[in-house]
Write an enzyme that holds these catalytic residues in place. Structure first.
Site, PDB file in Angstrom:
ATOM      1  N   LYS A  79      35.405  37.593  49.540  1.00 39.85           N
ATOM      2  CA  LYS A  79      35.302  38.460  50.713  1.00 39.85           C
ATOM      3  C   LYS A  79      36.660  38.733  51.368  1.00 39.85           C
ATOM      4  O   LYS A  79      36.727  39.507  52.326  1.00 39.85           O
ATOM      5  CB  LYS A  79      34.319  37.850  51.716  1.00 39.85           C
ATOM      6  CG  LYS A  79      32.896  37.743  51.182  1.00 39.85           C
ATOM      7  CD  LYS A  79      31.968  37.087  52.182  1.00 39.85           C
ATOM      8  CE  LYS A  79      30.566  36.920  51.610  1.00 39.85           C
ATOM      9  NZ  LYS A  79      30.513  35.935  50.511  1.00 39.85           N
ATOM     10  N   LYS A  95      28.007  37.746  57.957  1.00 42.08           N
ATOM     11  CA  LYS A  95      27.787  36.756  56.905  1.00 42.08           C
ATOM     12  C   LYS A  95      28.931  35.753  56.879  1.00 42.08           C
ATOM     13  O   LYS A  95      30.039  36.044  57.339  1.00 42.08           O
ATOM     14  CB  LYS A  95      27.645  37.429  55.536  1.00 42.08           C
ATOM     15  CG  LYS A  95      28.705  38.453  55.183  1.00 42.08           C
ATOM     16  CD  LYS A  95      28.319  39.220  53.920  1.00 42.08           C
ATOM     17  CE  LYS A  95      29.288  40.354  53.628  1.00 42.08           C
ATOM     18  NZ  LYS A  95      28.913  41.117  52.421  1.00 42.08           N
ATOM     19  N   ARG A 110      25.778  45.505  40.949  1.00 39.02           N
ATOM     20  CA  ARG A 110      26.672  44.488  40.413  1.00 39.02           C
ATOM     21  C   ARG A 110      27.293  45.040  39.140  1.00 39.02           C
ATOM     22  O   ARG A 110      26.589  45.331  38.169  1.00 39.02           O
ATOM     23  CB  ARG A 110      25.901  43.192  40.134  1.00 39.02           C
ATOM     24  CG  ARG A 110      26.609  42.172  39.226  1.00 39.02           C
ATOM     25  CD  ARG A 110      27.968  41.714  39.728  1.00 39.02           C
ATOM     26  NE  ARG A 110      27.963  41.138  41.046  1.00 39.02           N
ATOM     27  CZ  ARG A 110      27.750  39.856  41.305  1.00 39.02           C
ATOM     28  NH1 ARG A 110      27.501  39.013  40.322  1.00 39.02           N
ATOM     29  NH2 ARG A 110      27.798  39.416  42.556  1.00 39.02           N
ATOM     30  N   ARG A 129      20.653  45.995  42.008  1.00 38.56           N
ATOM     31  CA  ARG A 129      19.798  44.967  42.616  1.00 38.56           C
ATOM     32  C   ARG A 129      19.181  45.555  43.880  1.00 38.56           C
ATOM     33  O   ARG A 129      19.890  45.852  44.844  1.00 38.56           O
ATOM     34  CB  ARG A 129      20.610  43.717  42.925  1.00 38.56           C
ATOM     35  CG  ARG A 129      21.286  43.124  41.689  1.00 38.56           C
ATOM     36  CD  ARG A 129      22.272  42.038  42.054  1.00 38.56           C
ATOM     37  NE  ARG A 129      23.344  42.550  42.893  1.00 38.56           N
ATOM     38  CZ  ARG A 129      24.291  41.792  43.438  1.00 38.56           C
ATOM     39  NH1 ARG A 129      24.303  40.489  43.227  1.00 38.56           N
ATOM     40  NH2 ARG A 129      25.240  42.326  44.189  1.00 38.56           N
ATOM     41  N   ARG A 170      18.753  41.704  52.156  1.00 40.25           N
ATOM     42  CA  ARG A 170      19.655  41.226  51.114  1.00 40.25           C
ATOM     43  C   ARG A 170      19.134  41.610  49.736  1.00 40.25           C
ATOM     44  O   ARG A 170      17.930  41.570  49.483  1.00 40.25           O
ATOM     45  CB  ARG A 170      19.805  39.707  51.211  1.00 40.25           C
ATOM     46  CG  ARG A 170      20.302  39.236  52.570  1.00 40.25           C
ATOM     47  CD  ARG A 170      20.131  37.739  52.738  1.00 40.25           C
ATOM     48  NE  ARG A 170      18.726  37.346  52.703  1.00 40.25           N
ATOM     49  CZ  ARG A 170      18.300  36.089  52.710  1.00 40.25           C
ATOM     50  NH1 ARG A 170      19.173  35.108  52.736  1.00 40.25           N
ATOM     51  NH2 ARG A 170      17.006  35.823  52.681  1.00 40.25           N
ATOM     52  N   ASP A 175      30.583  44.014  43.734  1.00 42.63           N
ATOM     53  CA  ASP A 175      29.388  44.552  44.368  1.00 42.63           C
ATOM     54  C   ASP A 175      29.735  45.874  45.036  1.00 42.63           C
ATOM     55  O   ASP A 175      30.710  45.966  45.798  1.00 42.63           O
ATOM     56  CB  ASP A 175      28.839  43.574  45.411  1.00 42.63           C
ATOM     57  CG  ASP A 175      28.395  42.257  44.784  1.00 42.63           C
ATOM     58  OD1 ASP A 175      28.071  42.259  43.582  1.00 42.63           O
ATOM     59  OD2 ASP A 175      28.368  41.242  45.494  1.00 42.63           O
ATOM     60  N   GLU A 219      32.372  43.289  47.714  1.00 38.28           N
ATOM     61  CA  GLU A 219      32.868  41.970  47.315  1.00 38.28           C
ATOM     62  C   GLU A 219      33.463  42.042  45.921  1.00 38.28           C
ATOM     63  O   GLU A 219      33.045  42.864  45.097  1.00 38.28           O
ATOM     64  CB  GLU A 219      31.749  40.913  47.327  1.00 38.28           C
ATOM     65  CG  GLU A 219      31.224  40.564  48.698  1.00 38.28           C
ATOM     66  CD  GLU A 219      30.259  39.378  48.675  1.00 38.28           C
ATOM     67  OE1 GLU A 219      30.215  38.645  47.669  1.00 38.28           O
ATOM     68  OE2 GLU A 219      29.540  39.199  49.669  1.00 38.28           O
ATOM     69  N   ASN A 223      33.714  39.183  43.168  1.00 39.25           N
ATOM     70  CA  ASN A 223      33.273  37.813  42.906  1.00 39.25           C
ATOM     71  C   ASN A 223      34.038  37.216  41.731  1.00 39.25           C
ATOM     72  O   ASN A 223      33.946  37.701  40.601  1.00 39.25           O
ATOM     73  CB  ASN A 223      31.773  37.802  42.603  1.00 39.25           C
ATOM     74  CG  ASN A 223      30.946  38.294  43.777  1.00 39.25           C
ATOM     75  OD1 ASN A 223      30.649  37.562  44.692  1.00 39.25           O
ATOM     76  ND2 ASN A 223      30.599  39.588  43.747  1.00 39.25           N
TER      77      ASN A 223
END
Length: 312
Positions: free
Chosen positions: A125, A160, A210, A224, A232, A272, A280, A282
């Protein structure tokens, strides 16, 4: 050439093989004749510059509920391994950070994937903020006045934890919501670090994409879609994976960040994207390999091992 592969992960007994990317990567290593050595991060030791670990030889099977066999506990010199897969899930806390410092001691003789220094220095993040023109408006702070101003500007926001994962602790706060002060107080009690606040993206109802990159290049993607009762989209909390194609905007995002990933030796990354905006990057323990394969996409585990073997 058969390789000795050590896997730093959450205990293999705890994973669900249907959607676990670590399992897919390890299964592909086994298919190629590489040997697997399983250990959890608290078993790492550093003494006089030498990194050792207690773990077990591991064999895997594509059988739910009977997916692994571990050998007897033994101590090994981690520097003697050919590859270390850094694959335990966050939280990205001081224990996680310490393990990256220890793993640095076995480089460059042993290849660590992803590179531990880059994992430490590019948390998902925060790393993403290097590309402000690709992402939604974002605030990182613990200052309640800053959060209040941000909310006043955008109305709907998402709060978050800065170092959380899997959708845990993610809150969608509407313009009318009167609980923001309580959320701020709770976050302040739970987390010493700042937290992250972003403009709410309504496009999340159509899905949070993703996209998986291997060696800085697109390897596959899934969409997703969040449950009707949840903000979420993470599959850990009920998000549903669907097949997808990349838009021109998403391809542009991947082209932009690819060189930065290669420069940092971040070989396996999951980004994402919501409504054409990057939220994000990841790098710790990205997922999505098995879902991509389930929808007829690339064998990303094989692509990862092709990239690893090219480096050795």
């Amino acid at each position: 050439m058969a390789l000795d592969v050590a896997v730093q992960m959450d205990h293999v007994s705890s994973i669900s093989i249907k959607g676990d990317s670590t399992f897919a990567i390890c299964l592909e290593a086994q298919r190629r004749g590489h040997s697997l050595f399983h250990y959890t991060p608290e078993r790492l030791s550093l003494r006089d510059g030498k990194v050792t670990v207690r773990g077990e030889a591991m064999e895997l099977r594509e059988e739910e509920g009977n997916h692994f066999t571990l050998g007897p506990l033994e101590k090994r010199d981690l520097g003697a391994a050919d590859v270390v897969l850094l694959r335990q899930d966050p939280p990205f806390d001081m224990a996680y950070i310490t393990s990256t410092h220890i793993l640095e001691r076995v480089q460059p003789k042993t290849l660590v994937v992803n590179d531990p220094a880059s994992v430490r220095n590019a948390p998902e993040k925060i790393f993403v903020t290097e590309f402000p023109d690709l992402m939604p408006e974002t605030l990182i702070t613990k200052d309640p006045l800053e959060v209040a101003e941000f909310r006043k500007e955008f109305g709907e926001i998402v709060m978050k934890p800065l170092y959380g994962n899997g959708g845990a602790g993610v809150f969608h706060i509407t313009r009318e919501d009167r609980n923001i002060t309580s959320f701020m107080e709770t976050f302040g009690l739970l987390f010493r670090e700042p937290f992250i606040v972003q403009r709410y993206l309504k496009d999340v109802r159509q899905g949070d994409k993703r996209i998986i990159l291997v060696d800085g290049k697109v390897a596959g993607a899934i969409n997703r879609v969040p449950a009707e009762t949840d903000a979420r989209s993470n599959m850990h909390v009920g998000g549903v994976a669907t097949a997808t194609e990349l838009t021109a905007r998403e391809e542009e995002i991947c082209e932009r960040i690819g060189p930065a990933l290669r420069e940092r030796n971040l070989l396996f990354v999951g980004i994402d994207v919501i409504g054409g905006l990057l939220t994000e990057i990841n790098v710790t323990s990205p997922t999505g390999i098995r879902e991509v394969a389930r929808f007829g996409g690339n064998d990303i585990a094989a692509m990862i091992w092709d990239a690893i073997e090219t480096r050795l």
